[in-house]
Design a protein around this motif. Sequence first.
Motif: not given
Length: 367
Positions: A265, A267-269, A271-275
């Motif tokens: 959760k 690592t996904t966040y 990537y989605d939020k900050h790339g």
Amino acid sequence: MKRSQEIIRTSWIGIVTNVLLASFKAVVGVLSNSVAIVMDAVNNLSDALSSVITIIGTKLSQRPADRKHPFGFGRIEYFSAIIIAVIVLSAGITSLSESVKNILDPTKPEYTTSTLVVIVVAIVVKLVLGQYVKHKGGQLKSDALIASGSDALFDAIITLATLISAGIMLLWSISLDGILGTLISIVIIKAGIEMLASPVNELLGTSIPSELTKQIIKEVSDFEGVHGVFDLILHNYGPDVRIGSLHINVYDTMSAHDIHRLTRKITTYMYDKHGIIMTVGVYAIATGDNRRAELQSQVIQTLATHKEIVQVHGFLYSEKDQMLSVDVVPDMSVHDTTTLVSQLTSEIQSLAPGVQVVIVVDHNYSE
């Protein structure tokens, strides 16, 4: 519009503007039989070079990753910015040399109506172009665009100095070309060095901005089950590719499945939020009424008495291996870590006789 497309579009605006300005100067120069204005037109064509370099660098940076370059080619953008900064720096040094020569051996410049018209037009065009390109560079986080915009602004400043010198010359017959040129050249050289520093620092590996550090730590801390965030590290492989790692504290009662779910959760966040491609490691907090929890409390309390230690984490006690390990982050004022480790090992050893004590000196890479 994608970031790379926006950078290329802005660079094309710079190229077209410089070509149009060069054409205007060339026409005026030919009609007025002014070699100086014609040569200045040629100079404007060379000014378009920084925009060409930016376009080439941006296109090369978009090449897909390969076996030899698994993180892609994003850092090529930094090399583009370095080249443009060197061009600005060279222009400043050349201008300084010519200005000093003008002071030592002054010449009386001659200004005509056509010359003054060209100067005024060049100032307005370069100021608008420089502000626009530099603003877009800040928006898009492009060092190359910022450097290119600064190059145009410096051209405007140099031309403005020429206009001021022309006015003084026409009113009072005093030539200040050399003095004004020297002062502006020094400013340009200083700015060129500063422009060079930014992409060089990115290539060397600069520290994470404190605002981003605090934001990431807060966001990860807000996940249920996280009881501390440590060891945040970020690496830039270009403006679009960032890879990092951090550790989180979780209770030792958490199952492997729950830990896996939590880290996924996070690592996904990230990537989605900050790339950011983030790797999440885990430290276990000892719970319950047992020897491990007791030692953990004693070790942390003992280390907390040392003012030179700013952070303690990663406590591990293994009865099976008869080993105790803990990570400490010393203050930046501590240079002799060997002595510090020896002292701390001795203190912790007294809490756990017969157990191998390992003090790991960690470093804070994010603040």
